[in-house]
Design a protein around this motif. Structure first.
Motif, PDB file in Angstrom:
ATOM      1  N   ASN A 275       0.814  -1.219   0.000  1.00  0.00           N
ATOM      2  CA  ASN A 275       0.000   0.000   0.000  1.00  0.00           C
ATOM      3  C   ASN A 275       0.848   1.271   0.000  1.00  0.00           C
ATOM      4  O   ASN A 275       0.381   2.332   0.402  1.00  0.00           O
ATOM      5  N   GLN A 276       2.084   1.146  -0.470  1.00  0.00           N
ATOM      6  CA  GLN A 276       3.009   2.277  -0.416  1.00  0.00           C
ATOM      7  C   GLN A 276       3.142   2.937  -1.786  1.00  0.00           C
ATOM      8  O   GLN A 276       3.294   2.252  -2.797  1.00  0.00           O
ATOM      9  N   ALA A 277       3.084   4.246  -1.831  1.00  0.00           N
ATOM     10  CA  ALA A 277       3.280   4.970  -3.081  1.00  0.00           C
ATOM     11  C   ALA A 277       4.749   4.893  -3.493  1.00  0.00           C
ATOM     12  O   ALA A 277       5.636   4.767  -2.636  1.00  0.00           O
ATOM     13  N   LEU A 278       5.007   4.959  -4.784  1.00  0.00           N
ATOM     14  CA  LEU A 278       6.386   4.886  -5.265  1.00  0.00           C
ATOM     15  C   LEU A 278       7.253   5.980  -4.656  1.00  0.00           C
ATOM     16  O   LEU A 278       8.420   5.753  -4.324  1.00  0.00           O
ATOM     17  N   THR A 279       6.701   7.155  -4.523  1.00  0.00           N
ATOM     18  CA  THR A 279       7.480   8.282  -4.002  1.00  0.00           C
ATOM     19  C   THR A 279       7.797   8.134  -2.510  1.00  0.00           C
ATOM     20  O   THR A 279       8.636   8.873  -1.987  1.00  0.00           O
ATOM     21  N   ASP A 280       7.158   7.184  -1.826  1.00  0.00           N
ATOM     22  CA  ASP A 280       7.388   7.014  -0.383  1.00  0.00           C
ATOM     23  C   ASP A 280       8.483   6.003  -0.056  1.00  0.00           C
ATOM     24  O   ASP A 280       8.828   5.808   1.119  1.00  0.00           O
ATOM     25  N   PHE A 281       9.038   5.338  -1.080  1.00  0.00           N
ATOM     26  CA  PHE A 281      10.137   4.401  -0.819  1.00  0.00           C
ATOM     27  C   PHE A 281      11.336   5.171  -0.276  1.00  0.00           C
ATOM     28  O   PHE A 281      11.629   6.289  -0.717  1.00  0.00           O
ATOM     29  N   LYS A 282      12.017   4.550   0.668  1.00  0.00           N
ATOM     30  CA  LYS A 282      13.232   5.139   1.249  1.00  0.00           C
ATOM     31  C   LYS A 282      14.437   4.315   0.813  1.00  0.00           C
ATOM     32  O   LYS A 282      14.312   3.140   0.429  1.00  0.00           O
ATOM     33  N   ILE A 283      15.598   4.900   0.919  1.00  0.00           N
ATOM     34  CA  ILE A 283      16.798   4.188   0.495  1.00  0.00           C
ATOM     35  C   ILE A 283      17.027   2.926   1.317  1.00  0.00           C
ATOM     36  O   ILE A 283      17.574   1.930   0.821  1.00  0.00           O
ATOM     37  N   ASP A 284      16.569   2.942   2.561  1.00  0.00           N
ATOM     38  CA  ASP A 284      16.695   1.749   3.405  1.00  0.00           C
ATOM     39  C   ASP A 284      15.920   0.563   2.835  1.00  0.00           C
ATOM     40  O   ASP A 284      16.246  -0.597   3.113  1.00  0.00           O
ATOM     41  N   ASP A 285      14.894   0.848   2.045  1.00  0.00           N
ATOM     42  CA  ASP A 285      14.106  -0.239   1.464  1.00  0.00           C
ATOM     43  C   ASP A 285      14.939  -1.090   0.508  1.00  0.00           C
ATOM     44  O   ASP A 285      14.645  -2.270   0.307  1.00  0.00           O
ATOM     45  N   LEU A 286      15.967  -0.504  -0.091  1.00  0.00           N
ATOM     46  CA  LEU A 286      16.813  -1.277  -0.992  1.00  0.00           C
ATOM     47  C   LEU A 286      17.517  -2.410  -0.261  1.00  0.00           C
ATOM     48  O   LEU A 286      17.782  -3.474  -0.842  1.00  0.00           O
ATOM     49  N   ASP A 287      17.822  -2.197   1.019  1.00  0.00           N
ATOM     50  CA  ASP A 287      18.481  -3.238   1.811  1.00  0.00           C
ATOM     51  C   ASP A 287      17.529  -4.358   2.207  1.00  0.00           C
ATOM     52  O   ASP A 287      17.966  -5.412   2.674  1.00  0.00           O
ATOM     53  N   LYS A 288      16.228  -4.133   2.042  1.00  0.00           N
ATOM     54  CA  LYS A 288      15.241  -5.160   2.383  1.00  0.00           C
ATOM     55  C   LYS A 288      15.007  -6.135   1.230  1.00  0.00           C
ATOM     56  O   LYS A 288      14.314  -7.133   1.382  1.00  0.00           O
ATOM     57  N   VAL A 289      15.584  -5.822   0.074  1.00  0.00           N
ATOM     58  CA  VAL A 289      15.445  -6.679  -1.111  1.00  0.00           C
ATOM     59  C   VAL A 289      16.572  -7.701  -1.116  1.00  0.00           C
ATOM     60  O   VAL A 289      17.737  -7.345  -0.909  1.00  0.00           O
TER      61      VAL A 289
END
Length: 359
Positions: free
Chosen positions: A69-83
């Motif tokens: 339910n997250q908008a694209l513009t709301d992604f944070k750089i920390d999210d890259l580490d969750k992949v």
């Protein structure tokens, strides 16, 4: 008086404005990456990468419950580490068939997208470059893209015209009026000299279709029989042409002199029937239209005409470095890969070239 903007400069401006539009739909931190590659990539490459990166975030948003339910513009750089690597593998599988969101299409409707081997590799290359930047900057701790193999590219059969087919093609372009009637004949008579000049130029120089449509009248130099083109990556080069190309160009320029172009298109070398610069798509359609009358078994595109020229040049000179230079290949191995079959033919000829004993 302001300097005239070339076709390529105009395209760059359009791409820059489009890139800004796409980046506005992405997380704010993404702009850092695109600033970092600004000096080393073309605007066309950057806009392609931007679309590819957006598809990646849309995949995370639509397929992963963490960002459902997250908008694209709301992604944070920390999210890259969750992949992780498995997510990347699932992304590659997703790319083979997915629905592009309506807001990403010109018609405002969702559409089905597919990717073959080359599309998968390009999107994976974009993602690897993207992750590598933040990893090098120590803004993320992991880079899962390096843990996943790049998609394998299977070699395709190189399609090109044979020498007799080249002659047949140009003869047909020159004399198609003998077999056409009605509206088709009237259209052909308006474009005959242009079409013959364009086809002869492509077959006689091996330039890319993008290089061809980007030509301005000022780029043609009859004193030296050369044309100034802008290669992929933005480098300028001069490509030389022979007498047959010269004759076709001069005949077309006599016709072109009587055309009143639309504003902003005064400098274009090749005009459409709308008196505007021809587009890549219009040249592709033109080549396909004429080539289909010559060969029904080969799908001929402008790039196939380029391969045809490269083959003829290599056959005549045997100089792979010359072919690479004329075609504008940065790596001679790219050229060698395309003409390996001819190398094999030459080696076979060598087998019988030396006679060991007199008969």
């Amino acid at each position: 008086m302001a300097d005239r903007q070339t076709y390529h400069q105009q395209n760059d401006i359009k791409n820059i404005l489009k890139l800004r539009e796409v980046l506005a739909t992405l997380p704010a931190f993404v702009k850092d990456y695109f600033r970092s590659i600004d000096a080393t990539t073309s605007t066309k490459t950057r806009i392609s990468y931007a679309y590819d990166i957006r598809v990646f975030f849309q995949f995370l948003q639509s397929m992963n419950p963490v960002w459902k339910n997250q908008a694209l513009t709301d992604f944070k750089i920390d999210d890259l580490d969750k992949v992780n690597a498995r997510d990347i593998e699932e992304y590659l599988e997703y790319l083979k068939y997915y629905e592009a969101p309506a807001e990403n299409t010109a018609a405002g409707e969702s559409r089905t997208c597919t990717n073959g081997e080359r599309g998968l590799k390009r999107k994976m290359s974009a993602l690897r470059s993207f992750y590598a930047y933040y990893f090098r900057q120590e803004m993320i701790k992991t880079n899962p893209t390096v843990l996943v193999d790049m998609p394998k590219i299977h070699e395709r059969t190189i399609v090109r015209l044979d020498a007799d087919e080249v002659a047949m093609l140009l003869d047909f372009v020159e004399n198609a009026g003998n077999v056409l009637t009605g509206q088709a004949l009237a259209y052909y008579q308006k474009t005959r000299e242009r079409d013959l000049a364009l086809m002869t130029l492509l077959l006689g120089t091996g330039i890319r279709v993008s290089e061809c449509v980007g030509l301005d009248i000022e780029d043609v130099d009859f004193k030296n029989n050369g044309i100034k083109i802008v290669r992929k990556g933005g480098n300028e080069a001069v490509v030389y042409f022979g007498d047959e190309v010269e004759r076709a160009l001069r005949d077309y320029l006599d016709v072109r002199a009587g055309i009143a172009p639309c504003p902003g298109h005064e400098h274009a070398l090749f005009y459409s029937t709308q008196r505007k610069r021809m587009t890549v798509r219009s040249v592709e359609n033109l080549v396909e239209k004429y080539a289909s009358q010559i060969t029904g078994t080969k799908k001929i595109t402008p790039h196939k005409l380029r391969s045809t020229y490269g083959t003829a040049l290599y056959r005549e000179t045997g100089d792979i470095y010359l072919v690479a230079d004329v075609l504008g290949h940065k790596d001679v191995n790219t050229t060698r890969k395309h003409y390996a079959a001819m190398d094999d033919l030459r080696r076979r000829q060598a087998a019988g070239a030396v006679q060991l004993r007199e008969d």
